[in-house]
Design an enzyme around this catalytic site. Structure first.
Site, PDB file in Angstrom:
ATOM      1  N   GLY A 229       0.839  -1.200   0.000  1.00  0.00           N
ATOM      2  CA  GLY A 229       0.000   0.000   0.000  1.00  0.00           C
ATOM      3  C   GLY A 229       0.868   1.242   0.000  1.00  0.00           C
ATOM      4  O   GLY A 229       2.005   1.216  -0.475  1.00  0.00           O
ATOM      5  N   SER A 230       0.322   2.308   0.565  1.00  0.00           N
ATOM      6  CA  SER A 230       1.028   3.590   0.499  1.00  0.00           C
ATOM      7  C   SER A 230       2.192   3.618   1.487  1.00  0.00           C
ATOM      8  O   SER A 230       2.223   2.883   2.481  1.00  0.00           O
ATOM      9  CB  SER A 230       0.043   4.716   0.824  1.00  0.00           C
ATOM     10  N   VAL A 233       1.179   4.537   5.275  1.00  0.00           N
ATOM     11  CA  VAL A 233       0.636   3.438   6.080  1.00  0.00           C
ATOM     12  C   VAL A 233       1.715   2.371   6.289  1.00  0.00           C
ATOM     13  O   VAL A 233       1.853   1.810   7.379  1.00  0.00           O
ATOM     14  CB  VAL A 233      -0.632   2.839   5.425  1.00  0.00           C
ATOM     15  N   GLY A 234       2.516   2.133   5.264  1.00  0.00           N
ATOM     16  CA  GLY A 234       3.586   1.137   5.386  1.00  0.00           C
ATOM     17  C   GLY A 234       4.528   1.461   6.549  1.00  0.00           C
ATOM     18  O   GLY A 234       4.961   0.557   7.273  1.00  0.00           O
ATOM     19  N   GLU A 251       5.522  -3.306   1.087  1.00  0.00           N
ATOM     20  CA  GLU A 251       5.752  -2.969  -0.330  1.00  0.00           C
ATOM     21  C   GLU A 251       4.950  -1.706  -0.614  1.00  0.00           C
ATOM     22  O   GLU A 251       3.726  -1.699  -0.442  1.00  0.00           O
ATOM     23  CB  GLU A 251       5.291  -4.116  -1.226  1.00  0.00           C
ATOM     24  N   CYS A 285       1.506   0.209  -9.278  1.00  0.00           N
ATOM     25  CA  CYS A 285       2.647   0.671  -8.472  1.00  0.00           C
ATOM     26  C   CYS A 285       3.879   0.836  -9.359  1.00  0.00           C
ATOM     27  O   CYS A 285       4.767   1.627  -9.056  1.00  0.00           O
ATOM     28  CB  CYS A 285       2.922  -0.286  -7.332  1.00  0.00           C
TER      29      CYS A 285
END
Ligand code: NAD
Length: 481
Positions: A229-230, A233-234, A251, A285
């Protein structure tokens, strides 16, 4: 079509998420079409799913590899049988052009079959011991119950490229899918039940990140975390996982670059730059978000690029001709528009929505190509996740590689050249986990490692043999006579 309230899959049975309100998952091509109502979810749902995965672990890891392989092959068959339904659901829920949705379903089948094969391969190695007559070897053992947190943009492939290896190597799974791709995740859960995965081996729990994702990651039964995800948040996921000393991989985003050297095949470079930047509205991505073109060929390349971008129609994805489609949400559209307004870049071409009532119904951003000059400006640094391509002009190869590397990200890159020395220099110096020469920046073979450098990833890789590294841990055994 009417919207259903989605249920969680816990311990092999569908159960309504506990109380709370719901969020609509909207069709991005036409926001009046509510695809599903997604429970906001709660810690209770997350806990129940983690406990179900934990309860199922003993039997599942105790099964032989070939027996687990059979289960995964069956699952692949069920998905193949329901391919048309899954592709249409994906197109409706995330705005992916139908040909690409069909490709993603086919890839999901390949992923399951590949890891079914991996489940029967050697899972350790023999290492000569110092003590004579002693047998020393390693065993790869599952981590336990693992939590998978996934984004909306590849709603079948990403959950499966995490779940398939996790299951193949004897882990059990709780999937927390994106709220914006929850209907596809529910269909995936149905296919798992139809394929007769043992109850509790694969659980799906719906809800928001804070309501469900965070309690899931904190649950003591969860021994591994795979997040895509973003970057924002990662970073939170990584901090939480490190605090619990739980294996994790994050990732995240990219600002992927395609370099056009002065000896490049300009037609091929323009075709793949346009496709990489604009197809699926730039929401892969690995989408091409920057081009760095050699000064000597810049004008010629831009003429070709413009023609290629014009060849990719923008439209609602129920129109089979549409190549670009909408972006995922009003929020995403507004964030892209705002970033462009705040940025300093010169518009080269595109960026004007056609005067067509259909575009008022969904979340559209017109494909746009801008000129970039300052590599530090936000439009050159931040992932926009929309059909916007920034073009730098470089003086020579050193300058091109320096511009290419000047972002916090390092997911994918490509270079077009006919010169082997140029290619080798770039391969060694480019800071990206996925590196191509004379190819697009998007996609990777499902049996090859996938992931980024720098801010794009926590460093581990997914898919191919790399997934075994992540979803197993090593036990070193020595048996003396
Ligand atoms: P996102 O970070 O908003 O959400 C991803 C997931 O995290 C969702 O399931 C969400 O509910 C969950 N989440 C949100 N907050 C959370 C929290 N506090 N705790 C736990 N979970 C939480 O990302 P998105 O918008 O769904 O996806 C787009 C992003 O994903 C882009 O940045 C894109 O580059 C990236 N992406 C990366 C790859 C890759 O392999 N590198 C692949 C696809 C997408």
């Amino acid at each position: 079509m009417t919207a259903a309230v989605l249920a969680d899959l816990v311990g092999g049975a569908f159960r309504p998420a506990d109380g709370g309100s719901t969020l609509p998952s909207l069709n991005p091509s036409d926001a009046s079409d509510v695809v599903a109502l997604v429970p906001e979810g709660s810690a209770d749902g997350a806990n129940a799913a983690a406990e179900a995965a934990s309860a199922a672990l003993g039997n599942w890891r105790g099964m032989s590899g070939p027996a687990r392989a059979d289960v995964l092959y069956t699952w692949a068959g069920v998905i193949a049988q329901r391919a048309d339904e899954l592709a249409r659901a994906m197109t409706r829920e995330v705005g992916k052009p139908i040909a690409e949705s069909r490709g993603e379903v086919a890839r999901a089948v390949v992923i399951l079959r590949y890891y079914a094969g991996e489940a029967v391969r050697a899972n350790g190695e023999v290492i000569p011991a110092q003590a004579a007559g002693s047998l020393q070897f390693t065993l790869r053992e599952p981590l336990g119950a693992v939590a998978l947190i996934t984004p909306w943009n590849f709603p079948l492939a990403i959950p499966l490229w995490k779940a398939a290896p996790a299951l193949a190597f004897g882990n059990t799974v709780v999937l927390k899918p994106s709220e914006m791709a929850a209907q596809v995740a529910s269909l995936l859960a149905e296919t798992a039940v139809a394929a007769k995965l043992p109850p509790g081996v694969f659980n799906v729990v719906h809800g928001t990140g804070p309501n469900v994702g965070t309690p899931l990651l904190r649950h003591p039964a969860v021994r591994g975390i795979s997040f895509t995800g973003s970057s924002a948040v990662g970073a939170q996921v990584a901090a939480l996982a490190a605090g619990r000393n739980v294996r994790f991989q994050t990732e995240m985003g990219g600002k992927n670059v395609l370099i056009v050297a002065r000896d490049a095949d300009l037609d091929a470079a323009a075709t793949l730059a346009a496709a990489g930047a604009m197809r699926y509205a730039g929401q892969k991505c690995t989408a091409t978000s920057r081009v760095v073109v050699a000064r000597e060929v810049a004008d010629e390349f831009l003429v070709r690029l413009r023609a290629e971008v014009d060849r990719l129609p923008l439209g609602p994805v129920d129109d089979p001709a549409a190549a670009v489609g909408p972006v995922i949400s009003a929020r995403s559209r507004d964030a892209i528009t705002q970033a462009l307004r705040d940025g300093k870049a010169e518009r080269l071409f595109g960026g004007v929505l056609p005067d067509d009532a259909r575009f008022a119904r969904g979340f559209y951003v017109a494909p746009l190509v801008i000129r970039l000059t300052d590599p530090e400006e936000p439009l050159a640094q931040r992932e926009l996740f929309g059909p916007v391509l920034g073009v730098f002009v470089a003086d020579d190869l050193d300058h091109a590689i320096a511009l290419a590397n000047q972002t916090p990200y390092g997911l994918s890159a490509s270079l077009f050249t006919r010169d082997i020395k140029t290619a080798l220099t770039y391969v060694r110096r480019i800071e990206a986990g996925l590196v191509r020469v004379n190819g697009d920046t998007t996609g990777v073979d499902p049996h090859a490692p996938f992931g980024g450098m720098k801010g794009s990833s926590s460093g581990s890789r997914e898919q191919g043999p790399a997934a075994r590294e992540f979803y197993t841990e090593t036990k070193t055994v020595q048996i003396n006579p």
